[in-house]
Design a protein around this motif. Structure first.
Motif, mmCIF file in Angstrom:
data_model
loop_
_atom_site.group_PDB
_atom_site.id
_atom_site.type_symbol
_atom_site.label_atom_id
_atom_site.label_comp_id
_atom_site.label_asym_id
_atom_site.label_seq_id
_atom_site.Cartn_x
_atom_site.Cartn_y
_atom_site.Cartn_z
ATOM 1 N N ARG A 138 -3.394 -1.874 11.028
ATOM 2 C CA ARG A 138 -4.820 -1.666 10.780
ATOM 3 C C ARG A 138 -5.495 -0.839 11.859
ATOM 4 O O ARG A 138 -6.635 -0.395 11.669
ATOM 5 C CB ARG A 138 -5.526 -3.025 10.670
ATOM 6 C CG ARG A 138 -5.096 -3.860 9.478
ATOM 7 C CD ARG A 138 -5.995 -5.095 9.307
ATOM 8 N NE ARG A 138 -5.825 -6.025 10.413
ATOM 9 C CZ ARG A 138 -4.925 -7.022 10.417
ATOM 10 N NH1 ARG A 138 -4.116 -7.196 9.380
ATOM 11 N NH2 ARG A 138 -4.828 -7.830 11.447
ATOM 12 N N GLN A 230 -0.876 3.942 5.571
ATOM 13 C CA GLN A 230 -1.820 2.842 5.778
ATOM 14 C C GLN A 230 -1.963 1.972 4.528
ATOM 15 O O GLN A 230 -3.053 1.524 4.179
ATOM 16 C CB GLN A 230 -3.177 3.382 6.236
ATOM 17 C CG GLN A 230 -3.096 4.093 7.586
ATOM 18 C CD GLN A 230 -4.438 4.554 8.107
ATOM 19 O OE1 GLN A 230 -5.263 5.063 7.339
ATOM 20 N NE2 GLN A 230 -4.677 4.386 9.401
ATOM 21 N N LEU A 232 -1.471 -1.304 3.469
ATOM 22 C CA LEU A 232 -1.283 -2.608 4.096
ATOM 23 C C LEU A 232 -0.548 -3.592 3.199
ATOM 24 O O LEU A 232 0.188 -4.453 3.691
ATOM 25 C CB LEU A 232 -2.640 -3.184 4.496
ATOM 26 C CG LEU A 232 -3.419 -2.380 5.549
ATOM 27 C CD1 LEU A 232 -4.707 -3.095 5.908
ATOM 28 C CD2 LEU A 232 -2.579 -2.141 6.793
ATOM 29 N N ARG A 236 2.826 -5.293 4.547
ATOM 30 C CA ARG A 236 2.962 -6.751 4.633
ATOM 31 C C ARG A 236 4.242 -7.232 3.933
ATOM 32 O O ARG A 236 4.979 -8.070 4.460
ATOM 33 C CB ARG A 236 1.736 -7.421 3.998
ATOM 34 C CG ARG A 236 1.685 -8.928 4.199
ATOM 35 C CD ARG A 236 0.398 -9.512 3.649
ATOM 36 N NE ARG A 236 -0.770 -9.016 4.361
ATOM 37 C CZ ARG A 236 -1.636 -8.135 3.869
ATOM 38 N NH1 ARG A 236 -1.475 -7.635 2.653
ATOM 39 N NH2 ARG A 236 -2.667 -7.743 4.591
#
Length: 248
Positions: A138, A230, A232, A236
């Motif tokens: 992030r 980016q 996420l 993850r």
């Protein structure tokens, strides 16, 4: 093979992270050997202990120092072309790390580890690394992740030729670089030690096959792509999957 013998078919070994004139035999057991020893391996005189430590670590990862077997400092010293002292010092360091245990009057036994220990190491690594990587995902700009591309490519190159020792070095280098973006050197050091221990082979388990190394390396590439983009959600998923078991 009985104690006190060196395998006649011992083959030289060197990791990509070790100078090419440092080589490790596949086996060299017991304080004494029978018959003619293999030709001495040349070791550069500067930082002898450090070079031998690196070479022994590579041999552990590559499975050339087999779990449960006992190796003597004099026998390995002969095969390195050095005295037993730097070998013994390097083995003492490996004993501190838990890779080997001291066997009085005989040498050092390579620790035999089971799946439970490997799973525990993976769990601890996940507890440390996963939240850090998610936080960095992030905050670090795409350019910062792009700079790690050569390291991810190096893991693919090592996996492509099935070089387990070279893969272990490049794998740790990639993870160190990722965690270094946190600016926390203590974290990097602790995580790298856990990672190294997770790379030692299990008892009665063959060394990782080329396909397994390639699969692991591809996770590095996919993770880096997601970090650069980016994304996420993908980051993850990938980072948690990467720690679902051993890296190697």
């Amino acid at each position: 093979m009985e104690q006190g013998r060196a395998r006649e078919d011992a083959r030289p070994y060197a990791s990509s992270g070790t100078p090419q004139d440092v080589r490790v035999p596949e086996q060299a057991r017991g304080e004494h050997t029978h018959g003619e020893p293999s030709a001495p391996r040349t070791v550069r005189r500067h930082s002898v202990r450090g070079q031998i430590l690196d070479a022994l670590r590579a041999a552990l990862v590559g499975g050339e120092l087999a779990p449960g077997e006992v190796y003597s400092a004099p026998a390995l010293g002969t095969l390195f072309g050095v005295s037993a002292t730097p070998v013994r010092e390097a083995m003492q360091q490996l004993a501190v790390e838990g890779a080997v245990e001291v066997v009085p009057n005989r040498g050092f036994r390579v620790s035999a580890r089971g799946p439970r220990e490997l799973a525990e190491l993976a769990e601890v690594r996940a507890l440390i690394e996963v939240p850090v990587v998610l936080r960095l995902a992030r905050t670090v700009p795409a350019a910062g992740w792009c700079a790690l591309r050569p390291l991810a490519d190096a893991t693919v190159a090592a996996a492509a030729v099935g070089d387990r020792a070279a893969y272990a070095e490049s794998d740790r280098a990639f993870h160190r670089a990722v965690l270094a973006l946190s600016g926390n050197q203590q974290l990097v050091s602790v995580a790298d030690d856990l990672h190294r221990r997770a790379q030692w082979p299990l008892a009665d388990s063959p060394a990782g096959r080329r396909g397994e190394l390639l699969a692991d390396a591809s996770e590095h590439t996919a993770l880096l792509d997601a970090l650069i983009a980016q994304d996420l959600t993908v980051v993850r998923s990938l980072v948690r999957e990467h720690f679902n078991g051993a890296d190697l």
